[in-house]
Each structure stands twice: as structure tokens, then as C-alpha cells.
Design a protein around this motif. Structure first.
Motif, PDB file in Angstrom:
ATOM      1  N   ALA A  37       0.829  -1.214   0.000  1.00 53.67           N
ATOM      2  CA  ALA A  37       0.000   0.000   0.000  1.00 53.67           C
ATOM      3  C   ALA A  37       0.863   1.263   0.000  1.00 53.67           C
ATOM      4  O   ALA A  37       0.623   2.192  -0.784  1.00 53.67           O
ATOM      5  N   ALA A  83       2.568   1.803  -3.292  1.00 54.35           N
ATOM      6  CA  ALA A  83       1.629   2.390  -4.265  1.00 54.35           C
ATOM      7  C   ALA A  83       1.454   3.879  -3.997  1.00 54.35           C
ATOM      8  O   ALA A  83       1.447   4.694  -4.934  1.00 54.35           O
ATOM      9  N   ALA A  84       1.320   4.250  -2.728  1.00 53.30           N
ATOM     10  CA  ALA A  84       1.126   5.665  -2.390  1.00 53.30           C
ATOM     11  C   ALA A  84       2.323   6.512  -2.800  1.00 53.30           C
ATOM     12  O   ALA A  84       2.167   7.665  -3.202  1.00 53.30           O
ATOM     13  N   MET A 113      -2.769  -3.955  -4.694  1.00 53.89           N
ATOM     14  CA  MET A 113      -1.999  -2.708  -4.682  1.00 53.89           C
ATOM     15  C   MET A 113      -0.970  -2.638  -5.812  1.00 53.89           C
ATOM     16  O   MET A 113      -0.216  -1.673  -5.914  1.00 53.89           O
TER      17      MET A 113
END
Lengths: 381, 381
Positions: A138, A141-142, A166
């Protein structure tokens, strides 16, 4: 960018290291710790609704925006019903399920990925017993940083699915997190990806510290008698302990404050720390054939064993184990009596606490905080 | 207990109702709304790390402790990447997955169960398209109030499992939430359990209001241009709209503040509100054969149809639909580009927003907030 307000030193031998692209100590291979410029007591904390509220105590450059998905500021829920069921005076649950991707691992990854992005790494790789892989996927991905995860094929499917959703690369392996760790290091060596397994990377534990800051603030700037932590790699306990040390040394807590007693909860089928603590050794021998459905506890040879055992000795700590049946029973009890969607790790902690009270190791007048480290939903296969 | 600081009136005809054990208006069967003693602008908000921070605006008696599991204070995450992908100037995701049991439904149930406990109800019963049942089960467990849930057998299994893990009675039915609603009312009539379906019970929407308070506070006490809300029963949009009205009327927001435009996102296979809004009617006809994998959107005949359509008309609102394939595609895009574990409902909202920008209905210079109403993990079967 501005100069860092922290430096890195070995937690065992004190040798210094560079603040970016750091791994374990070059001299003795033990975990590195960050040390900060003093944060004067009463310095205003941030107004953010996430763990970066404690930014003055965290590895963040001035003006730098962290890679954040809303990690931390989780609830501390008191349950008189559960306190009565286990026989302690007061019991709170710190519900880490309410983090991004449903576990406490989000905190460490928010800090680690923030530093990795600043260091412009080509990618990140991690071995996982479950939740750490989902969290890294996650935050990768951010941040727009490629991620590869090595996980046992036996990891609960909802967690494996999160990793893939993700957009991370997921490698399912036969074996446990120790086996995954070897493959991750080999891949890192050939690819240039940076490995960020527990305590091999120095900033994950900095994110974990925020559990300690929150706990102390939520209790009104004081510490509980006992902290129960379901333990795989040990970064949760080490993080909370480090946070409380920093609060005491910088005057946020009175100088006479004693650390809580840390009760390390492990599964009967994988209890290297509990075994080593009982034997009084300085390090833990690897656990052969680790087996437990509480995936996060299936860590047979944690890198932080020496550090965690030292913390336990210094704080009059405790350890205990729970059977698979007891884990199931107390996970259900936790949910039914509180409405908290407990992970098996949380149930393990509750079972071990109950046994510790029954044996007299934890006294009935104690104030106890139990960490539910993840979401029950992540384990429903 | 102290006197309530609120009263209940019909949202349509204004008829008053008693503050406890209330359902819809006795005169016209439309939803009831709570009205409060004025909360002077600048009144200090609470220091709690949950939605009860806004207690002066909520149905809570003085000194009463709410039934709370840490609901609310969810992150508002800006994503320039996603803003570019859909073509708006700024885009934030309000991530409601980080609530107890993984959805925005926790907010409404925290408020409703707090009032139900005060009224000493024998039990609570709810029909659900999914997440509301899981949330009620959790808050019932927290309050020690028995719960029965009627849910379609097609509800994603992780959600059904959560309901059972909390010790609630789960009745799986053939059919949709409308069918479940009839069974729930029949059971309530024979058992004395109180039914708390969306907008039939007046306090759930009070909990939903806190999304509006948070949004405004997180943006620095101002409103965005557009709010995208994936819509089943409509309580999310109605709650945010009510919150902003209350902030304006009590001086927390300037008198000239305009409500955001509400973009109601529905699935092509169940779009009663979008259809009625396009037709310009005051109420929505029931949708025959509702079908969508975004379980929370499978609400063919919401009780709040008139109220929601009125809100949309008064705010220059919009509506749109997404196909099942588009929902899947944009759910994945949301996760990969932001690290947010998006539910299909969130993906539906993103798809509908993209189409609204493409058609010119939403302008490219807009500041938009999209609600991700639940956790992707709850849908992984």
C-alpha cells in the motif's frame, strides 16, 4: 532539503551509521536506532489525525511531507467486561485493526517508505508473515515506489490478495518468513531493491514508536502497569519501549517513570522468544517447524531477538504461549465481549494474559493494555 | 440523566416526535431529523480521537458515555495522480475503510446504539446490504444489546462472517435488502426488537453527519466544490448535507457558504435514485431485479428517496452510473494509484466522477472529495 534532526547508532555497540540507505550495524550486525535532537517537553504536537502528530520525535525532514495513508491514532478501548473475564482491574484494547490495510504494520511502513522515497531507492522488497507485505504494498503504491513481497503460500488469502490489489509483485513460497527473508536478500543483491524487513531497516521501528506515544497520551500522559504484545518479529514491543524512553529522557514523562512490564505473547507452535526468555539466554535459537494459524506470530528466528530479550529483562518482562485452540477461543471472546474485530494475534495476547493472571505472574490490581495487532477480517478464508 | 439538548421533527412535514424510541414520522412516514440547541461558533470541540469530537452537534446527554469503537476521524488523502487520471484540479479520498468493521456504517451505528442503549431496548434488528449489519453486530456486542441481522445470502462472505463473529444472529435470505427489510419489520413486531434500518431510525444519520464535520475541518473550515458519494440508502449524502447546514446556521461556516454539489454514484444494475433524478420526479420507483457486486449499492427502494432527491435538487446535484466492468477497473485504479484499499463502491464513485468530468457536468477546475465507503478486504471472497 534541510538537515536531519536525527542520527543513527547501533542499538548494541553504539557504532554510527549514515541516515539514508542504512541497514543493520556494519560492525556487529545488530539493529540501528535513531537518536534525535531533544524535543522539549510541551512542544506543541501536530494537529494531524495520524501518527505524524508526533513528527518532532520521528525521522522527517523539515518541510517534508510523509507518505501517509492515515496510519495511527487508533482507539484505546476500555473493556470492564473483558477485564473481569481475565481478572485484572482495568483492561484496554489498543485496536490496530483500524490502520490502513488493517494492521499495526502500516505505521512502520509509513516511516520506512517516507525515508526510502527520500533516498530515491529503485524499489523495496520485504519478506512477510502477512500483514507487513500488505502494508508495504500500500505505501509503495502511495509513494510510486515498486514493491516485491515474498510470503509463505500459507499466508491468509485476504492478505495475499491485498498485496496484489496494490499492484505489488507477490512471490508465494513454500516455507516460512525465514525462508522468504533469504530469497528477499538474494533478490535485493541482484536488483538494487532495498530490503526492509523488521529491524534490518532502521525506520520501521520509528513508526512503531508512535503506538507508545499514543498509549501514553490516551492514558493522560502516564504508562500502564503491563503491555501485552502478540510477538513475531518484536518491533512492536521494541518501538513502544523506545518511545517511553524518549518521553522520559526529554521530560515529557517524569524521570522516575518506570517502563511497563512487557508481556510477550507467542503461539505454542512458534515461541522462540518465550523459550529463550525462560532459559535466560541472550539470544533465541531458531524455532524448527513453526506452526500457527496466527500468521503474524510465525516468525521462527527474529533478527531483533537480542534487543527484545534485553528489553524484557530490563523491564521485569514476561512471556507466555497459547495453543491453537486457546487462540481461537480467546479471539472469539475478544470479539463477542467488545465488538472489536480481533485478529488471532489479539486472541493469543488475551489468552496469555489470562494465564499470567491465573498463575499470579500478573497481579489482579494491574492496569493492562492489550494490543490487537490486526483485523480479524484479514484472516477469514 | 440530564435533559436532551435536541428534539426530533419530521424532515418533510415538521411534525414533532419523542426523542427516544422514535422511528419515522407518525403523520407522513418520512424520516425524522434531530434539531439542536445552537452550538456557538468556536465552542471547543472534544479532544477524542473519534467522531464524538463533535459531541455538541450529536445526540448525547450530558455526562453520557457513547458506545464507541473508535469510529470516525478517518483520513482525507489528496491524490494528484488520481486527480490527473480523472481530470480535476484537486481530488481527495475520504477513506472510510479505516472505521471499525471497515466501513462508514460504523458512524451511524455508534450514534444509534448509544440512543438504543439509553432507551433500554430488548434488542436491535436490521436489514442490510452488507456493511450495516457488520457494524450493528459490533456495536451491539460493545453495548451488550442483542442483535439480529437479515442479509441477502449473496452478501460477500467476509461481511457475513463478521456479523457472526460478533455473536449476532444472522438470517441469510434469498432476495435483496428490500426483502430483508420486510422480514426485519415482521420480526420486530413480534419480538419487541427495535428496527434500525437507514433513515427509519433517526440517529444513524446523526452519526453520518460527522463525515461532513470532518471533511470541513480537514479542508480548513471550507467546503469542496463536489462530493462524490456511492449511494445505496442515501444516509451518507443526507448526513453530510445536514452537517454543513448546521455549520452554516450556527455560524461555524460563513452565511454565504454554498453546499457542495453532491454527485450520487450508483451501479448500472441498481440505480433508482439516478433514474428518478434524471426523470425529475420527487420519489424513486423501486428498481426491479437489482444486480451489482458492489453490495452496498444494491438498495432498490431506499426509504430516503424523497429526502435525497430534494437534497440533490437544492444543491445543483448530479447522478451517474457505472457498469460492473467499470466498477472493477476503477476500483483497481484507485488502489494502485493511491494505496487505499478501495471497496467496489469507491471504484463506482471514481468511475462516475470520471464520466461526469468527461461530459463536462463536473468542471476540470473543481475541487472534489470522493468517499471510499468501505474496505476492499471485505469483498474478497
Amino acid at each position: 532539503m534541510s538537515a536531519p534532526t536525527w542520527s543513527l547508532q547501533c542499538s548494541a555497540c553504539g557504532t554510527s551509521a549514515s541516515v539514508e540507505n542504512a541497514s543493520v550495524c556494519q560492525a556487529c550486525h545488530q539493529p540501528l536506532f535513531a537518536t534525535y535532537d531533544p524535543v522539549a517537553a510541551g512542544t506543541p504536537l501536530g494537529s494531524r489525525w495520524d501518527m505524524w502528530r508526533y513528527a518532532p520525535f520521528l525521522p522527517l525532514l523539515e518541510g517534508e511531507i510523509p507518505v501517509s495513508l492515515g496510519e495511527g491514532l487508533t482507539p484505546l478501548i476500555e473493556s470492564p467486561t473483558l477485564a473481569a473475564a481475565v481478572g485484572v482491574r482495568r483492561l484496554w484494547i489498543k485496536d490496530e485493526a483500524q490502520n490502513p490495510t488493517g494492521s499495526f504494520k502500516a505505521r512502520g511502513m509509513s516511516a520506512a517508505v517516507t525515508r526510502a522515497r527520500a533516498a530515491r531507492v529503485p524499489g523495496l522488497v520485504v519478506p512477510t508473515a502477512g500483514n507487513a507485505g500488505a502494508a508495504l504494498a500500500a505505501y509503495g503504491a502511495a509513494a510510486g515506489v515498486p514493491v516485491r513481497v515474498y510470503a509463505p503460500a500459507t499466508t491468509p488469502r485476504p492478505i495475499l490478495d491485498t498485496i496484489e490489489v496494490m499492484g505489488a509483485e507477490l512471490i508465494r513460497i513454500d516455507g516460512h518468513i525465514g525462508d522468504a527473508g533469504k530469497l528477499a536478500l538474494a533478490f535485493a543483491a541482484e536488483s538494487g531493491y532495498v530490503p526492509i524487513s523488521t529491524l534490518r531497516e532502521p525506520y520501521r521501528v520509528e513508526g512503531m514508536k508512535t503506538m507508545g506515544f499514543e498509549l501514553v497520551e490516551q492514558l493522560g500522559w502516564r504508562v500502564p502497569d503491563v503491555v501485552v504484545y502478540p510477538t513475531g518479529g518484536g518491533e512492536g514491543t521494541v518501538g513502544i519501549w523506545k518511545a517511553i524512553n524518549e518521553l522520559v529522557s526529554s521530560g515529557w514523562l517524569p524521570g522516575e517513570t518506570r517502563q511497563p512490564r512487557y508481556l510477550v505473547a507467542q503461539a505454542e507452535g512458534c515461541a522462540p522468544i518465550a523459550r529463550a526468555f525462560a532459559a535466560g539466554t541472550e539470544k533465541a535459537d531458531p524455532w524448527v517447524d513453526p506452526v500457527t494459524h496466527a500468521a503474524g506470530l510465525r516468525v521462527p528466528s527474529p533478527l531483533g531477538d537480542r534487543l527484545l530479550l534485553r528489553v524484557m529483562r530490563e523491564t521485569d518482562g514476561l512471556a507466555g504461549t497459547a495453543s491453537e485452540d486457546a487462540i481461537r477461543e480467546w479471539t472469539r471472546t475478544l470479539a463477542v465481549k467488545t465488538g472489536i474485530d480481533a485478529a488471532p494475534e489479539g486472541g493469543c495476547g488475551l489468552s496469555v494474559l489470562r494465564d499470567a493472571v491465573a498463575s499470579g505472574a500478573v497481579q489482579g490490581d494491574a492496569e493492562v493494555v492489550l494490543f490487537n495487532t490486526g483485523s480479524g477480517a484479514s484472516y477469514r478464508v
